[in-house]
Design a protein around this motif. Sequence first.
Motif, PDB file in Angstrom:
ATOM      1  N   PRO A  21      29.878  18.075  18.597  1.00  0.00           N
ATOM      2  CA  PRO A  21      30.070  17.328  17.345  1.00  0.00           C
ATOM      3  C   PRO A  21      29.164  16.095  17.283  1.00  0.00           C
ATOM      4  O   PRO A  21      28.546  15.709  18.291  1.00  0.00           O
ATOM      5  CB  PRO A  21      31.542  16.924  17.402  1.00  0.00           C
ATOM      6  CG  PRO A  21      31.841  16.866  18.867  1.00  0.00           C
ATOM      7  CD  PRO A  21      31.036  17.964  19.496  1.00  0.00           C
ATOM      8  N   GLU A  22      29.114  15.502  16.123  1.00  0.00           N
ATOM      9  CA  GLU A  22      28.354  14.268  15.952  1.00  0.00           C
ATOM     10  C   GLU A  22      28.868  13.222  16.937  1.00  0.00           C
ATOM     11  O   GLU A  22      30.068  13.118  17.184  1.00  0.00           O
ATOM     12  CB  GLU A  22      28.499  13.768  14.514  1.00  0.00           C
ATOM     13  CG  GLU A  22      27.681  12.527  14.199  1.00  0.00           C
ATOM     14  CD  GLU A  22      27.884  12.042  12.778  1.00  0.00           C
ATOM     15  OE1 GLU A  22      27.385  10.955  12.441  1.00  0.00           O
ATOM     16  OE2 GLU A  22      28.556  12.752  11.990  1.00  0.00           O
ATOM     17  N   TRP A  23      27.958  12.449  17.508  1.00  0.00           N
ATOM     18  CA  TRP A  23      28.379  11.475  18.504  1.00  0.00           C
ATOM     19  C   TRP A  23      27.542  10.208  18.387  1.00  0.00           C
ATOM     20  O   TRP A  23      26.511  10.172  17.710  1.00  0.00           O
ATOM     21  CB  TRP A  23      28.254  12.055  19.915  1.00  0.00           C
ATOM     22  CG  TRP A  23      26.837  12.380  20.332  1.00  0.00           C
ATOM     23  CD1 TRP A  23      26.107  13.470  19.952  1.00  0.00           C
ATOM     24  CD2 TRP A  23      25.990  11.594  21.165  1.00  0.00           C
ATOM     25  NE1 TRP A  23      24.847  13.417  20.515  1.00  0.00           N
ATOM     26  CE2 TRP A  23      24.751  12.281  21.277  1.00  0.00           C
ATOM     27  CE3 TRP A  23      26.151  10.389  21.847  1.00  0.00           C
ATOM     28  CZ2 TRP A  23      23.673  11.794  22.020  1.00  0.00           C
ATOM     29  CZ3 TRP A  23      25.088   9.888  22.604  1.00  0.00           C
ATOM     30  CH2 TRP A  23      23.878  10.609  22.676  1.00  0.00           C
ATOM     31  N   ALA A  24      28.007   9.163  19.044  1.00  0.00           N
ATOM     32  CA  ALA A  24      27.293   7.880  19.043  1.00  0.00           C
ATOM     33  C   ALA A  24      27.573   7.163  20.355  1.00  0.00           C
ATOM     34  O   ALA A  24      28.581   7.419  21.020  1.00  0.00           O
ATOM     35  CB  ALA A  24      27.747   7.022  17.866  1.00  0.00           C
ATOM     36  N   ALA A  25      26.674   6.286  20.744  1.00  0.00           N
ATOM     37  CA  ALA A  25      26.839   5.528  21.988  1.00  0.00           C
ATOM     38  C   ALA A  25      26.293   4.125  21.805  1.00  0.00           C
ATOM     39  O   ALA A  25      25.331   3.915  21.056  1.00  0.00           O
ATOM     40  CB  ALA A  25      26.130   6.230  23.143  1.00  0.00           C
ATOM     41  N   ARG A  26      26.922   3.187  22.499  1.00  0.00           N
ATOM     42  CA  ARG A  26      26.456   1.805  22.494  1.00  0.00           C
ATOM     43  C   ARG A  26      26.544   1.258  23.917  1.00  0.00           C
ATOM     44  O   ARG A  26      27.398   1.678  24.706  1.00  0.00           O
ATOM     45  CB  ARG A  26      27.316   0.938  21.565  1.00  0.00           C
ATOM     46  CG  ARG A  26      27.268   1.340  20.100  1.00  0.00           C
ATOM     47  CD  ARG A  26      25.914   0.986  19.470  1.00  0.00           C
ATOM     48  NE  ARG A  26      25.926   1.244  18.041  1.00  0.00           N
ATOM     49  CZ  ARG A  26      25.608   2.419  17.487  1.00  0.00           C
ATOM     50  NH1 ARG A  26      25.274   3.439  18.262  1.00  0.00           N
ATOM     51  NH2 ARG A  26      25.622   2.563  16.178  1.00  0.00           N
ATOM     52  N   HIS A  27      25.710   0.282  24.246  1.00  0.00           N
ATOM     53  CA  HIS A  27      25.777  -0.333  25.577  1.00  0.00           C
ATOM     54  C   HIS A  27      25.445  -1.822  25.459  1.00  0.00           C
ATOM     55  O   HIS A  27      24.931  -2.278  24.441  1.00  0.00           O
ATOM     56  CB  HIS A  27      24.791   0.351  26.541  1.00  0.00           C
ATOM     57  CG  HIS A  27      23.351   0.080  26.241  1.00  0.00           C
ATOM     58  ND1 HIS A  27      22.666   0.741  25.237  1.00  0.00           N
ATOM     59  CD2 HIS A  27      22.454  -0.785  26.813  1.00  0.00           C
ATOM     60  CE1 HIS A  27      21.420   0.311  25.209  1.00  0.00           C
ATOM     61  NE2 HIS A  27      21.259  -0.617  26.138  1.00  0.00           N
ATOM     62  N   GLY A  28      25.773  -2.566  26.511  1.00  0.00           N
ATOM     63  CA  GLY A  28      25.470  -3.995  26.549  1.00  0.00           C
ATOM     64  C   GLY A  28      26.254  -4.804  25.530  1.00  0.00           C
ATOM     65  O   GLY A  28      25.814  -5.887  25.125  1.00  0.00           O
ATOM     66  N   LEU A  29      27.429  -4.297  25.126  1.00  0.00           N
ATOM     67  CA  LEU A  29      28.231  -4.979  24.098  1.00  0.00           C
ATOM     68  C   LEU A  29      29.147  -6.026  24.716  1.00  0.00           C
ATOM     69  O   LEU A  29      29.807  -5.776  25.725  1.00  0.00           O
ATOM     70  CB  LEU A  29      29.091  -3.965  23.346  1.00  0.00           C
ATOM     71  CG  LEU A  29      28.367  -2.830  22.610  1.00  0.00           C
ATOM     72  CD1 LEU A  29      29.382  -1.867  22.020  1.00  0.00           C
ATOM     73  CD2 LEU A  29      27.445  -3.389  21.532  1.00  0.00           C
ATOM     74  N   SER A  30      29.211  -7.182  24.109  1.00  0.00           N
ATOM     75  CA  SER A  30      30.218  -8.167  24.490  1.00  0.00           C
ATOM     76  C   SER A  30      31.585  -7.650  24.051  1.00  0.00           C
ATOM     77  O   SER A  30      31.697  -6.673  23.305  1.00  0.00           O
ATOM     78  CB  SER A  30      29.936  -9.502  23.802  1.00  0.00           C
ATOM     79  OG  SER A  30      30.111  -9.372  22.391  1.00  0.00           O
TER      80      SER A  30
END
Length: 623
Positions: A76-85
Amino acid sequence: MKSFLQTGLLVLFSFFLSLQITFSQAWVSRHNLSPAQYQAAFDDYVKDGYRLSTVSGYTCSGQERYIALWEKKAGPEWAARHGLSSQDYQAAFDDFTKKGFRLTHVSGYGVGSQAKFAAIWQKTSGAAWAARHNLTAAQYQKAFDDFSKQGYRLLHVSGYVVNNIEYFAGIWEKSAGNAYVARHNLTASQYQQAFNDYTKQGYALKTVSGYTKNGTNLYAAIWEKIASPLWAARHGVSNGNYQYVFDNMYYQGYKPTYVNAYSSGNSCEYNAIWTNTNMKGSDIAAIDEAVNQYMSSQSVKGLSIAICKNGRLVFAKGYGYADAASGEEMSPDQPLRIMSISKPVTSVGVMTLMDQHKISLDKPVFGPNSILGSKYATPAGKEKLNKITVRQLLTHTSGLRSCNGESVFWDQNKTADDAMNVLLNASDLITTDTSDKYIYSNTNFFILARIIEQVSGQSYENYIRSSVLTKCGIGNTMYVGAASGNAKAGEATYVPMDKMNLQLWAGFGGWVARPIDLLKFLNRVDGASIPSDVLTTPTHTTMVTGTALNNGYGCGWIVSGSLQNHNGCFDGTRSFLVELGNGLSYSVIVNNNPSNDGCGWTMKSAIEAGLSKVSGYPTYDLF
């Protein structure tokens, strides 16, 4: 420390290493990436159709780093983030939730005095779910208890430390499932005990997260009682051993399913989980048992083995230590001294010259109109040298005694000319007339290396590399050792660490290689059609044909019919390269003196007894 017991599931674990090699290019793992390097890798792999399945942020030597695992599969559609406060992570969480995304993975980690987060979301529907982050140990325990009462099961946990306080992030889902166990704040010994206990009860490790408080490494983990393919896990792997552990698992057919890293003291450590659908556990156990029994009975500290089936590399593994003193683990990618397996290498170099019509095996080596006569004059009273041919050197029927004990061979400042002059002027060099007796002699192959140089116009090592090794697909992990006798960077260490001039030993005992390299070499000089040989068929036949003085030794090879092998033995190492027949071959090297195995024949028997119990090998090729 508090613990919980419930019915739930999750996949995470402690892991070691990152490498950009894949089974059918289905997955890629990378580690020790800076934020910029991680973003670049992320962008590249996503463009190539890979999906991020695991990411762990951590610090190593004070620097922010990432370890991640991508898989090439639909979804399925996906998303990722990193280095977030914390604030940015909450905002991203809220935004993706509103858009119908579910959090599937989160990694909390401390950078300085700040908590940061890396996370993955997927746009899927399903059972009710919940997630929490920045929970203290007490808050985490309470959240676990509360969610459990409401019918939620823990899917994922991440432990992390900020300002010397441990925090937890977790993901829960409201669903029934298999029995599961979750534990947190376990010391290394407590975690190992829990791991052993739950494994015996049929639980599989799904997640393990490491974190360090007050200088003590702690672990949070989840086990699930579920039928699982063959799996393995490591935790607390040092930064220096991470690549070695990863290589070892890869070459046994394991695929990483979860990776995790965390700051530990002034460095970092790794956790990981793998599964294996390529080899049976009983087959790996048969090899492991044979190797471990041999190592135990012979007090061997480190061993590396590789196995080929029908020209394909199907298994390789390092056991014990490449350097026991420092705790450096052995892996298939660390080169070791192969000693007299150098003789087959030299032999193929000579045979290549024959295929190039640059040399005849019956050409005299010394004296008038010979190969070396113009460079090395025959000393007075040693005219018997003028009868020696290239073939007699290759088959150990030259009548010359063996060398390597002379001081010249142990002096890093001496040249091949220096050593040749010492040998030619030695009163005991000639022991018998040519072709009177088989006498295994290093001297023969020292001279053959000089012949290769004289005929090719290149240094011995350069000619072997360009005309043999490169054609076999062998790179810089196979080389002639240092003149100083020291191990080169990346090479295993030896006990005892004898310091011969390996540049002078090259032709008869100076090469360094991985077992994998030796199998690449054997595959291309074994007379089999797949893969194609670097030698012509008539030349190969000549090379593996014994003599009347020793039917079991051809030109630089121990032979049995058309099968080839050779061993190597000297202080600090034993080695074997063996073609067994039925398409099976192997190579094995150890890096210390066995207690009672002079030239490795006990090792050969032990390995082959283990291989005889293997029911089958994978169809892939790990070369």
